[in-house]
Motif scaffolding. Structure first.
Motif, mmCIF file in Angstrom:
data_model
loop_
_atom_site.group_PDB
_atom_site.id
_atom_site.type_symbol
_atom_site.label_atom_id
_atom_site.label_comp_id
_atom_site.label_asym_id
_atom_site.label_seq_id
_atom_site.Cartn_x
_atom_site.Cartn_y
_atom_site.Cartn_z
ATOM 1 N N ASP A 1 -34.708 6.821 21.380
ATOM 2 C CA ASP A 1 -34.083 6.363 20.144
ATOM 3 C C ASP A 1 -34.663 7.138 18.966
ATOM 4 O O ASP A 1 -35.877 7.062 18.703
ATOM 5 C CB ASP A 1 -34.340 4.861 19.982
ATOM 6 C CG ASP A 1 -33.694 4.276 18.728
ATOM 7 O OD1 ASP A 1 -33.125 5.048 17.926
ATOM 8 O OD2 ASP A 1 -33.762 3.047 18.550
ATOM 9 N N TYR B 1 -33.084 3.440 7.539
ATOM 10 C CA TYR B 1 -34.147 3.294 8.533
ATOM 11 C C TYR B 1 -35.527 3.325 7.884
ATOM 12 O O TYR B 1 -36.525 3.616 8.532
ATOM 13 C CB TYR B 1 -34.028 4.399 9.596
ATOM 14 C CG TYR B 1 -32.744 4.302 10.388
ATOM 15 C CD1 TYR B 1 -32.605 3.381 11.412
ATOM 16 C CD2 TYR B 1 -31.656 5.120 10.084
ATOM 17 C CE1 TYR B 1 -31.421 3.274 12.132
ATOM 18 C CE2 TYR B 1 -30.464 5.026 10.802
ATOM 19 C CZ TYR B 1 -30.361 4.105 11.822
ATOM 20 O OH TYR B 1 -29.177 3.990 12.536
ATOM 21 N N SER B 2 -35.573 3.008 6.603
ATOM 22 C CA SER B 2 -36.854 2.938 5.904
ATOM 23 C C SER B 2 -37.594 1.679 6.333
ATOM 24 O O SER B 2 -37.028 0.793 6.982
ATOM 25 C CB SER B 2 -36.614 2.916 4.398
ATOM 26 O OG SER B 2 -35.865 1.761 4.028
ATOM 27 N N LYS C 1 -31.418 -2.525 21.658
ATOM 28 C CA LYS C 1 -32.283 -1.337 21.640
ATOM 29 C C LYS C 1 -32.875 -1.058 23.016
ATOM 30 O O LYS C 1 -33.988 -0.542 23.134
ATOM 31 C CB LYS C 1 -33.440 -1.545 20.642
ATOM 32 C CG LYS C 1 -33.008 -1.761 19.213
ATOM 33 C CD LYS C 1 -32.463 -0.501 18.575
ATOM 34 C CE LYS C 1 -32.160 -0.697 17.107
ATOM 35 N NZ LYS C 1 -31.651 0.512 16.462
ATOM 36 N N GLU D 1 -28.554 -0.749 9.729
ATOM 37 C CA GLU D 1 -28.223 0.425 10.535
ATOM 38 C C GLU D 1 -26.872 1.001 10.140
ATOM 39 O O GLU D 1 -26.691 2.226 10.119
ATOM 40 C CB GLU D 1 -28.223 0.058 12.016
ATOM 41 C CG GLU D 1 -29.609 -0.196 12.573
ATOM 42 C CD GLU D 1 -29.587 -0.574 14.027
ATOM 43 O OE1 GLU D 1 -28.492 -0.558 14.643
ATOM 44 O OE2 GLU D 1 -30.661 -0.884 14.574
ATOM 45 N N HIS E 1 -34.621 6.595 15.939
ATOM 46 C CA HIS E 1 -35.088 5.760 14.833
ATOM 47 C C HIS E 1 -36.094 4.698 15.313
ATOM 48 O O HIS E 1 -36.326 3.715 14.610
ATOM 49 C CB HIS E 1 -33.908 5.078 14.154
ATOM 50 C CG HIS E 1 -32.856 6.032 13.683
ATOM 51 N ND1 HIS E 1 -33.079 6.961 12.691
ATOM 52 C CD2 HIS E 1 -31.578 6.234 14.096
ATOM 53 C CE1 HIS E 1 -31.993 7.679 12.500
ATOM 54 N NE2 HIS E 1 -31.061 7.260 13.333
ATOM 55 N N GLN F 1 -43.125 4.976 12.213
ATOM 56 C CA GLN F 1 -42.091 5.682 12.945
ATOM 57 C C GLN F 1 -42.697 6.239 14.227
ATOM 58 O O GLN F 1 -43.857 6.633 14.260
ATOM 59 C CB GLN F 1 -41.544 6.829 12.091
ATOM 60 C CG GLN F 1 -40.827 6.375 10.833
ATOM 61 C CD GLN F 1 -40.454 7.542 9.935
ATOM 62 O OE1 GLN F 1 -41.105 8.587 9.961
ATOM 63 N NE2 GLN F 1 -39.421 7.357 9.142
#
Length: 516
Positions: free
Chosen positions: A358, A195-196, A229, A190, A360, A375
């Protein structure tokens, strides 16, 4: 017997060490733990007295030494190992009590810098834990203070810890270090802005609660939270009243919150069995609730209600005229909370940041033998790409309703259809194996609760394109005046022609929202 103790979480450590000493165990320790034990009157040996090497580099190097790891890793019934230990003048370490630098607590602090996080990556601790756990047949390793009691119990009874207990404790160690390393890896990714989807996918979760059962009484279940998160999620909610949440409660409430986040105006979403059954927006929370209730006064019974507004007394009183399982809001007026508390089993949750999403976030589904990850669907539509494909252009009012319906259908299970009018859901059809069934289901839903006049003048949204014109013809027969759908079927022209013949306006989004 010798024990090496070095803990960040010092809960119960002084008492544990004193009991070990009373059982004849020699204590080795380092840094802050050494000071804590010595100040408490525990006889303790410094790590440098064992290694013959001083702690250095601001404490970065202290236990990374052969005198420590040979003492942990030598196999006690291996004659060659014991011969080498004698030749090198090294002694066994039989018990390791270690928990790690507080990396999680550090990265969860507001405004923490990367440099501080890096300094809280423990190196020696995990290495000692892994060495001891690998040699668990001969070495006892404790990472969790709640295990102090069982270790003391077995030492008192048998002067040693059993092989089974050592194996159990070693298993906990590798779970602990895996969790620790995963947090570090994910944090560093991060920090890089990466963020792949990586070649190896590792995540870590912490148990929030065990549950009585899962979807059905014969299934075990637990709720876990994702470290770092939880903002705006159920894991961050404060329960103010009622029974504990069940597996189905959490799954359904999560779906309700996802739909709620589509709205910035005062909104109420009612969900039953993970499907939205009534949605309303208004000038205030009471008006929004009344619309959501009117849309489906049957399915809301026993369901979940969420809102992005503080709930007042009048709204609470209106809500409490029916039975429902859960209410979630960013806050409650005190009088409203007192109304809800009259229903002792009603689960009342306060969730700050209820509209946060979020950017991501990922969605995951466990399948046999693997995991599918994607995603999260955070897009709604791209205004510039909306395309009116019929002779008639939607009116301003119809366009407003189409946007509302599009928000709804995004969260209806495919094949999904949503009808809407005047800031209220009119009917929804979801989870059907063909689109015409979903369409007729949505129309029938609307007819049942709002009648022909309620459905007439509404708009329709479809999560994917129409493969045939049958849905348009059904919509026309019900008095629906406008449709929004992705477009892209090889038979789009059939649907456009049917719309033109019925005077229906149709808009293509170029974006679909499958939800399975």
């Amino acid at each position: 017997m010798r024990a090496l103790i070095s803990v960040s979480d010092k809960t119960g450590i002084v008492e544990f060490a004193k009991e070990l000493v009373s059982l004849g165990v020699e204590i080795i320790s380092t840094g802050g733990t050494f000071n804590a034990l010595q100040n408490a009157g525990v006889e303790v040996i410094g790590i440098s007295d064992v290694t013959g090497f001083p702690e250095c580099l601001d404490g970065r190097v202290k236990t990374l030494h052969p005198a420590i790891h040979a003492g942990l890793l030598n196999i006690r019934d291996n004659e060659e190992h014991q011969k080498q230990m004698q030749e090198l003048g090294l002694s066994n370490i039989d018990l390791v009590v270690v928990n790690l630098y507080p990396f999680k607590q550090t990265i969860l602090k507001e405004g923490v810098k990367l440099e501080e996080a890096i300094e809280n990556i423990d190196i020696g601790g995990p290495t000692m834990l892994r060495s001891a756990a690998k040699n668990n047949h001969d070495v006892t390793v404790v990472v969790d203070p709640t295990d102090y009691a069982v270790v003391l119990e077995e030492l008192r009874a048998n002067n040693k810890v059993s092989v089974d207990t050592n194996f159990y404790l070693a298993t906990k160690v590798f779970e602990h270090t895996a969790n620790y390393d995963t947090m570090i890896a994910n944090y560093l990714r991060e920090q890089r802005g990466d963020y792949s989807l990586p070649n190896t996918f590792t995540m870590t979760f912490e148990k929030v609660q065990d549950m009585r059962y899962g979807e059905n009484p014969h299934q075990g279940a637990a709720f876990y939270k994702e470290v770092g998160k939880t903002k705006g999620t159920l894991a961050d909610a404060v329960q103010l009243n009622g029974k504990e949440l069940s597996y189905n409660n959490i799954n359904d409430a999560n779906g309700a919150l996802e739909l709620l986040r589509e709205f910035s105006e005062p909104a109420v979403v009612a969900v039953k069995h993970a499907n939205p059954c009534g949605v309303g927006v208004g000038n205030n929370v009471l008006e929004a609730y009344q619309k959501a209730y009117t849309a489906d006064s049957v399915s809301i019974f026993g369901g979940i209600i969420v809102t992005n507004q503080i709930i007042d007394k009048a709204t609470a009183e209106e809500m409490c005229k029916i039975f429902f399982e859960i209410v979630i809001a960013p806050g409650y007026e005190e009088e409203a909370l007192e109304v809800f508390k009259l229903k002792k089993n009603l689960r009342v949750l306060k969730l700050e940041n209820i509209t946060y999403s979020d950017p991501h976030a990922l969605t995951m589904k466990k399948v046999d033998g693997g995991l599918i990850v994607q995603q999260k669907d955070l897009e709604l539509l791209i205004e510039e790409e909306l395309k009116v494909v019929t002779e008639r252009t939607p009116s301003e009012k119809e366009m407003e309703d189409l946007h509302f319906a599009w928000k709804l259908v995004k969260h209806v299970k495919s094949n999904g259809i949503a009808l809407a009018k005047d800031g209220m859901s009119v009917g929804m059809g979801g989870g059907q194996t063909n689109r015409i069934w979903a369409t007729t289901q949505a129309i029938d839903h609307g007819m049942e609760f709002l009648g022909e006049e309620g459905v007439k003048g509404s708009v329709l949204a479809s999560d994917a394109f129409f493969p045939f014109d049958d849905c348009v013809k059904a919509a026309a027969a019900a008095g629906i005046t406008a449709i929004i759908q992705p477009g892209g079927s090889i038979r789009d022209e059939d649907s456009i022609k049917a719309c033109n013949e019925a005077g229906i306006a149709m808009v293509f989004t170029g974006m679909r929202h499958f939800k399975h």
